[in-house]
Each structure stands twice: as structure tokens, then as C-alpha cells.
Design an enzyme around this catalytic site. Structure first.
Site, PDB file in Angstrom:
ATOM      1  N   ARG A  46       7.453  47.471 -54.069  1.00  0.00           N
ATOM      2  CA  ARG A  46       8.040  47.007 -52.699  1.00  0.00           C
ATOM      3  C   ARG A  46       6.911  46.527 -51.854  1.00  0.00           C
ATOM      4  NH1 ARG A  46       7.556  51.124 -49.370  1.00  0.00           N
ATOM      5  NH2 ARG A  46       8.056  53.011 -50.890  1.00  0.00           N
TER       6      ARG A  46
ATOM      7  N   TYR B 242      20.185  32.428 -33.403  1.00  0.00           N
ATOM      8  CA  TYR B 242      21.201  32.874 -34.492  1.00  0.00           C
ATOM      9  C   TYR B 242      21.710  34.297 -34.156  1.00  0.00           C
ATOM     10  CZ  TYR B 242      22.675  35.269 -38.765  1.00  0.00           C
ATOM     11  OH  TYR B 242      23.613  36.076 -39.733  1.00  0.00           O
TER      12      TYR B 242
ATOM     13  N   ASP C 203      11.199  30.033 -35.995  1.00  0.00           N
ATOM     14  CA  ASP C 203      12.174  29.979 -37.255  1.00  0.00           C
ATOM     15  C   ASP C 203      12.351  28.725 -37.555  1.00  0.00           C
ATOM     16  OD1 ASP C 203      14.637  30.092 -38.618  1.00  0.00           O
ATOM     17  OD2 ASP C 203      15.271  31.961 -37.709  1.00  0.00           O
TER      18      ASP C 203
ATOM     19  N   LYS D 152      19.318  29.643 -47.284  1.00  0.00           N
ATOM     20  CA  LYS D 152      19.504  28.206 -46.932  1.00  0.00           C
ATOM     21  C   LYS D 152      19.165  27.288 -47.732  1.00  0.00           C
ATOM     22  CE  LYS D 152      22.043  30.722 -43.951  1.00  0.00           C
ATOM     23  NZ  LYS D 152      21.339  31.932 -43.489  1.00  0.00           N
TER      24      LYS D 152
HETATM   25  C1  4LM Z   1      24.453  31.527 -40.331  1.00  0.00           C
HETATM   26  N1  4LM Z   1      22.144  32.127 -40.600  1.00  0.00           N
HETATM   27  O1  4LM Z   1      24.199  30.691 -39.404  1.00  0.00           O
HETATM   28  P1  4LM Z   1      19.685  35.850 -43.565  1.00  0.00           P
HETATM   29  N2  4LM Z   1      17.513  32.530 -39.015  1.00  0.00           N
HETATM   30  C2  4LM Z   1      18.536  31.777 -38.936  1.00  0.00           C
HETATM   31  C3  4LM Z   1      19.907  31.586 -39.481  1.00  0.00           C
HETATM   32  O2  4LM Z   1      20.621  30.745 -39.390  1.00  0.00           O
HETATM   33  C4  4LM Z   1      20.027  32.573 -40.145  1.00  0.00           C
HETATM   34  C5  4LM Z   1      19.022  33.702 -40.178  1.00  0.00           C
HETATM   35  C6  4LM Z   1      17.828  33.554 -39.527  1.00  0.00           C
HETATM   36  C7  4LM Z   1      23.835  32.302 -40.992  1.00  0.00           C
HETATM   37  C8  4LM Z   1      24.048  33.395 -41.660  1.00  0.00           C
HETATM   38  C9  4LM Z   1      25.288  33.602 -41.977  1.00  0.00           C
HETATM   39  C10 4LM Z   1      18.136  30.188 -38.128  1.00  0.00           C
HETATM   40  C11 4LM Z   1      21.418  33.131 -40.744  1.00  0.00           C
HETATM   41  C12 4LM Z   1      19.236  35.088 -41.038  1.00  0.00           C
HETATM   42  O3  4LM Z   1      21.052  35.525 -43.666  1.00  0.00           O
HETATM   43  O4  4LM Z   1      19.451  37.212 -43.309  1.00  0.00           O
HETATM   44  O5  4LM Z   1      19.111  35.282 -44.870  1.00  0.00           O
HETATM   45  O6  4LM Z   1      19.042  34.810 -42.365  1.00  0.00           O
HETATM   46  O7  4LM Z   1      25.761  31.093 -41.024  1.00  0.00           O
END
Ligand code: 4LM
Length: 400
Positions: free
Chosen positions: A59, A112, A184, A209
Site C-alpha cells: 500500500r 472534470y 491536471d 487516458k
Molecule cells: C471523462 N475523465 O472525462 P479517473 N482528471 C480529468 C479527467 O478527465 C478524469 C479524471 C481526472 C473521464 C472519465 C469518465 C481531466 C476522468 C478522473 O477516471 O479516476 O482515472 O480520472 O470521460
């Protein structure tokens, strides 16, 4: 002959791993272990106290995950990296580490949706004051900074409406105060932008992504100074979220990193082709794409990014933009109707009914998200095949 071990592609393939030290195994072994045996009690105690470097429980750290962390820190031009189970795991672990009740933070107006929910509905429950500001408006930002927030947080480009925030200028604005800047960088990736070089303190990623790039992993990463990342590991990750990355995920991300530069070049190229076709189509109303020379963020993107990325958004001309957009998306044959982004497959989604449906209509208006907005993650297929599918669907929507 000199080998430039600092170049992006060489680092993405080799950095942080010496094959000959591990039986010549070309690929870093996947250490599927939760715990680590100690020689004796003294060694266990030394590992726990940090006197002796080494792993003691997965962890906190794991040898496979550590190679990924070392490699990714190098690509983001940061001192250190911590890996997480998801992008949200990275964001929440970093913020829980830094914040306490009574703190004030400043976030950009477009985020997001789950990040927005964490800030607006999560952190506020614990006595943290969260203020949204348009960080592209530097005078509004200056006024908001007067309250000396503990940290500021923003995405650039923003999800889903492709606003760009000037990292270097924002960094100059907060220079005189002790405010921590968190960026981010999911949309741009370290291949297109390195926020640390421009003044950011911490950079977070949804590695789900582009870093993975193959749509088969949920993962997150954060980078910053050794000291800051050690705090995030031992407080936010170990004791607060436990959002730990598995060694198998680290292996998949290292495979993704090897082709990140090639994939990003093709994503950029394909997005540019699709944006040009959209611009010439009579039914398209607005395109949100920084590569377009008329886009308000074009100059900033040319300065801040090494390419314009693979993401774009658009609205269609219609009396009912929402219905026309939905009709168009339902007509697609190859392009996949799905959330997430950065995969080889072109993905399309409708923020108002999908990712940003978590926000109220009023919150979407404040974030600058039109209900007719369609978001596209342009994939790696043949660009004309992508366009042909999109065009037939747009033309069909016009007949509805
Ligand atoms: C989406 N996005 O946009 P996890 N930061 C950004 C994001 O686009 C996302 C995250 C963090 C999408 C998910 C369904 C700029 C997510 C969150 O999904 O927790 O890996 O990341 O479609």
C-alpha cells in the site's frame, strides 16, 4: 556516439530500470506481492522508520510501481512521482494531504465532473472553503488571490470545453504568496506540456487516458518535489485513501508509455484533420479546438503545448442543439459512444447527459458547458474513416 538518455522516447522506454540487474529480463518483472520479508526485526523496524530504504507493504510502495514512478517523474520533469488506483485517487490523495478544515482553495470554473463534485460537495463537507474563478481572466484571478488560498487547482485544456489556462502567468501571480499550484495535465500529457517547468508545484493525471492509451486500465499519477510526494505517499495514500496502484497496472502503463510519443503525434494529426473538416461543414456551429487559428486559446496553446492534442468539442447548428447532437451520436457506426478519452478508438460523448450530468444545469452554465456540446476523443484510426462516419451522422441529424 552519444546517447541522449534525456530524450522523451528514450526515457519513456528505458529510464529507471537496469535489465542486467534482474536476470536480463527485458521487461520489468511484475512483483505480485503485498508484503516483504525482513531478515530480522531490526531490519523491519528500520524499513518502517525510513532509516533503511526498501519496501515493507505494497500500500506504500512496490518495486514494479516504483519503476513506473521513477520513469514518469522523469517524463514530467519532476523530482518524484506517486502512483494511484485512479485519477480521482491521485486528486483526492493529494488534496487530503495538503488541506485541513478552515482552509480556502481556489479552483477553475471548469473541471472534470467528479473533480468538481469532490471539491464542491466533498471538501466543503469538511469545512474547506472552495471558490470557483475563471482562471483565464487574470484580473478576476488576482482579486480572488487576495484571500491567500492554500492552493489553486485547474485543468488545462479543461474537460470538456477546451479552455486553456496560462500556467506561467498564473504561477507569476501566486509567486509572492505561499499558494500551492496543482495542474491536471491529463488532456495534454507530458509529451505536449510539462507544467512543472512552467511553475506548477504538483501535476496530477488520470493515467486511465493517454498514458495507458489502450482503454484497459484505471490509474492515476501525481508528481512534485521529493518532500511533497513523500508526504502524499505517507499521509494521503497510506492513511487516507488507500488508493494504491497494482503492479499489473504499473506494467500496463509502462507498456503504454513506450508509444506515448507516437500515439500523441497521431492523435494530434487526426484531431487536426477532423477539426478542419468540421470547420468546413455548414451544419457545424462552434468548434472548441486550440489548433484552429481563430480559437481564442490558439496563441497560448502554441506557446504552452508542443501540439494541440487529440481532444475537441463542437456544437451543431439547430433550433434544438441538444436533440440534434443526440440524433447525430445515435447514428454513428464506427466511432464509439463512450466516456473516457485517450484510447486508440475514437470516443464521443455528450457531457450534459453523461460525464457532466453530475452537475446541475446551473452549474454547467457557470462552467461554460453548452447542453448541445459534443466531446470527441479523436483516436488512431484512419482520419478519413473517422470523418466519413462523423459526416454521415451529422448529415443524418440535419434531416431529423
Ligand atoms: C471523462 N475523465 O472525462 P479517473 N482528471 C480529468 C479527467 O478527465 C478524469 C479524471 C481526472 C473521464 C472519465 C469518465 C481531466 C476522468 C478522473 O477516471 O479516476 O482515472 O480520472 O470521460
Amino acid at each position: 556516439m552519444t546517447i541522449n538518455k534525456n530524450s522523451f522516447s528514450t526515457s519513456a522506454i528505458h529510464h529507471g530500470f537496469e535489465e542486467l540487474e534482474l536476470h536480463g529480463s527485458l521487461i520489468p518483472p511484475i512483483y505480485m506481492t503485498s508484503t516483504y520479508a525482513f531478515k530480522n526485526v531490526a531490519q523491519g523496524a528500520a524499513r518502517f522508520s525510513g532509516e533503511e530504504p526498501g519496501h515493507f507493504y505494497s500500500r506504500i510502495s512496490n518495486p514494479t510501481v516504483e519503476i513506473l514512478e521513477t520513469r514518469f517523474a522523469k517524463l514530467e520533469k519532476a523530482q518524484a512521482c506517486v502512483a494511484f488506483a485512479s485519477g480521482m485517487g491521485a486528486i483526492t490523495s493529494v488534496l487530503w494531504t495538503l488541506l485541513q478544515s478552515g482552509d480556502e482553495i481556489l479552483v477553475d470554473k471548469t473541471l472534470y465532473a467528479c473533480t468538481f463534485a469532490f471539491m464542491q460537495h466533498g471538501l466543503t463537507k469538511f469545512g474547506i472553503n472552495v471558490t470557483c474563478v475563471d482562471m483565464t481572466n487574470h484580473s478576476a484571478l488576482k482579486s480572488a488571490l487576495a484571500s491567500k488560498p492554500k492552493l489553486i487547482f485547474f485543468e488545462t485544456p479543461t474537460n470538456p470545453n477546451m479552455r486553456l489556462i496560462d500556467i506561467e502567468t498564473v504561477s507569476k501571480l501566486i509567486k509572492a504568496q505561499n499558494t500551492i499550484m496543482i495542474v491536471d495535465n491529463t488532456y495534454a500529457t507530458p509529451y505536449l506540456c510539462n507544467p512543472i517547468e512552467l511553475g506548477a508545484d504538483i501535476v496530477v493525471h488520470s493515467a486511465t487516458k493517454y498514458i495507458s492509451g489502450h482503454g484497459d486500465v484505471i490509474a492515476g499519477l501525481a508528481v512534485g518535489t521529493h518532500e511533497m510526494m513523500q508526504r502524499v505517499r505517507l499521509e494521503g495514500l497510506k492513511d487516507m485513501t488507500g488508493a494504491v496502484m497494482t503492479p499489473l497496472t504499473a506494467h500496463q502503463l509502462m507498456r503504454g508509455l513506450k508509444t506515448l510519443d507516437l500515439r500523441m503525434q497521431k492523435h494530434c494529426e487526426n484531431a487536426n484533420t477532423i477539426a478542419s473538416h468540421l470547420a468546413a461543414h455548414p451544419l457545424v456551429e462552434t468548434i472548441y479546438y486550440p489548433g484552429d487559428s481563430n480559437n481564442p486559446y490558439h496563441l497560448l496553446a502554441s506557446r504552452q503545448m508542443r501540439g494541440f492534442g487529440g481532444m475537441l468539442a463542437f456544437t451543431l447548428k439547430s433550433k434544438n442543439k441538444l436533440q440534434t447532437g443526440i440524433g447525430m451520436m445515435n447514428q454513428l457506426k464506427m466511432i464509439r459512444l463512450a466516456v473516457s478519452l485517450g484510447d486508440a478508438e475514437t470516443l464521443i460523448q455528450h457531457p450534459a447527459s453523461m460525464v457532466h450530468s453530475l452537475c446541475t444545469p446551473e452549474e454547467r452554465i457557470k462552467q461554460g458547458i453548452d447542453d448541445g456540446l459534443v466531446r470527441m476523443s479523436v483516436g488512431l484510426e484512419n482520419a478519413e474513416d473517422i470523418w466519413n462516419d462523423l459526416k454521415q451522422a451529422i448529415d443524418y441529424a440535419n434531416t431529423l
